[in-house]
Design a protein around this motif. Structure first.
Motif, mmCIF file in Angstrom:
data_model
loop_
_atom_site.group_PDB
_atom_site.id
_atom_site.type_symbol
_atom_site.label_atom_id
_atom_site.label_comp_id
_atom_site.label_asym_id
_atom_site.label_seq_id
_atom_site.Cartn_x
_atom_site.Cartn_y
_atom_site.Cartn_z
ATOM 1 N N VAL A 177 -1.503 -8.873 1.791
ATOM 2 C CA VAL A 177 -0.628 -8.235 2.772
ATOM 3 C C VAL A 177 -0.057 -6.942 2.186
ATOM 4 O O VAL A 177 0.664 -6.962 1.184
ATOM 5 C CB VAL A 177 0.511 -9.175 3.191
ATOM 6 N N ALA A 178 -0.388 -5.832 2.816
ATOM 7 C CA ALA A 178 0.145 -4.520 2.439
ATOM 8 C C ALA A 178 1.366 -4.224 3.297
ATOM 9 O O ALA A 178 1.489 -4.706 4.427
ATOM 10 C CB ALA A 178 -0.918 -3.446 2.636
ATOM 11 N N ALA A 179 2.268 -3.417 2.769
ATOM 12 C CA ALA A 179 3.500 -3.153 3.493
ATOM 13 C C ALA A 179 3.262 -2.357 4.772
ATOM 14 O O ALA A 179 3.828 -2.666 5.820
ATOM 15 C CB ALA A 179 4.481 -2.401 2.587
ATOM 16 N N ASP A 180 2.397 -1.336 4.697
ATOM 17 C CA ASP A 180 2.204 -0.459 5.844
ATOM 18 C C ASP A 180 0.814 0.162 5.794
ATOM 19 O O ASP A 180 0.003 -0.166 4.933
ATOM 20 C CB ASP A 180 3.287 0.618 5.882
ATOM 21 N N LEU A 181 0.547 1.067 6.721
ATOM 22 C CA LEU A 181 -0.793 1.644 6.836
ATOM 23 C C LEU A 181 -1.250 2.392 5.582
ATOM 24 O O LEU A 181 -2.372 2.171 5.114
ATOM 25 C CB LEU A 181 -0.853 2.574 8.051
ATOM 26 N N PRO A 182 -0.444 3.277 4.998
ATOM 27 C CA PRO A 182 -0.915 3.963 3.795
ATOM 28 C C PRO A 182 -1.278 3.000 2.671
ATOM 29 O O PRO A 182 -2.280 3.184 1.969
ATOM 30 C CB PRO A 182 0.265 4.865 3.415
ATOM 31 N N ASP A 183 -0.452 1.975 2.499
ATOM 32 C CA ASP A 183 -0.729 0.969 1.464
ATOM 33 C C ASP A 183 -2.033 0.243 1.772
ATOM 34 O O ASP A 183 -2.873 0.028 0.887
ATOM 35 C CB ASP A 183 0.442 -0.017 1.405
ATOM 36 N N ALA A 184 -2.231 -0.118 3.035
ATOM 37 C CA ALA A 184 -3.439 -0.856 3.419
ATOM 38 C C ALA A 184 -4.696 -0.023 3.221
ATOM 39 O O ALA A 184 -5.679 -0.473 2.620
ATOM 40 C CB ALA A 184 -3.338 -1.317 4.875
#
Length: 227
Positions: A177-184
């Motif tokens: 699980v990534a925090a948000d889109l950039p992380d993902a």
């Protein structure tokens, strides 16, 4: 034109092409370095994983999309998969589709009456439509949007496997699980195909009447495994 003259011309073309290619590669490298060196003073993440329960946020946002979300310990994952598939088989009898590379440990506690099938041929759409459901993993999940991303690697299968069956059980590891889109997107290989899933398939007509299961699974069941 003699063979010698032709060879000389081709040799010059090859040399020029190699020189141009090397210059282009150098330019690309310089551009990448310059981009990486840009100052980024803006807020790059809305949710700091060190200060927020990112897995809980993902579960909340995915449920907002009408997905069924369960948090289970890693030690209880096989039992949870068995329970969910048994309930589904009782409501919609048929085999469950298992993509290549799905961890065998996830299926270790399935009862004998659960039938599994694989996408070996591969299966035509008509057969995919007759299965009770599909079980997959994922590449990454996004907490901020409640989205699951498949890159169709091991344990995920080709895109049709998660579009045609009416039921999709997906296992998400808490570490995915990534925090948000950039992380993902930073965790993904841009050379691979990606499918983004936010809840079960849903659409609505001009009167805003919601209809589920038109463009993909009617039911999305997520097992979020981890602490």
């Amino acid at each position: 034109m003699s063979g010698t003259a032709r060879d000389q011309i081709l040799a010059r073309i090859r040399a020029a092409s190699q020189a141009a290619g090397g210059a282009a590669a150098q330019a690309d490298g310089d551009a990448d370095a310059a981009y990486a060196a840009l100052a980024r003073r803006y807020l790059r993440a809305h949710h700091d994983a060190a200060a927020h329960d990112i897995a809980a946020l993902f579960a909340e946002r995915a449920a907002d999309y009408r997905a069924v979300v369960e948090r289970v310990p890693e030690s209880g994952l096989a039992a949870a998969v068995s329970r969910v598939l048994s309930a589904r088989a009782g409501a919609a009898p048929g085999p469950f589709l298992i993509p290549d590379g799905l961890p065998a440990a996830w299926l270790a506690e399935l009862p004998a009456q659960i039938t599994l099938t694989r996408d070996d041929r591969p299966l035509p759409a008509a057969e995919l439509d007759r299965v009770s459901g599909v079980v997959t993993g994922c590449a990454v999940a996004i907490a901020e949007t409640g989205t699951i991303i498949l890159d169709h690697g091991p344990g995920q299968g080709r895109r049709a496997l998660t579009l045609v069956p009416d039921f999709h059980l997906v296992v998400v590891q808490a570490a995915q699980v990534a925090a948000d889109l950039p992380d993902a997107f930073g965790r993904l290989d841009p050379a691979r195909p990606h499918t983004l899933i936010s809840g079960p398939s849903a659409t609505s007509d001009i009167e805003l009447i919601r209809v589920e299961g038109v463009h993909g699974p009617r039911t999305l069941h997520i097992l979020l495994a981890g602490p």
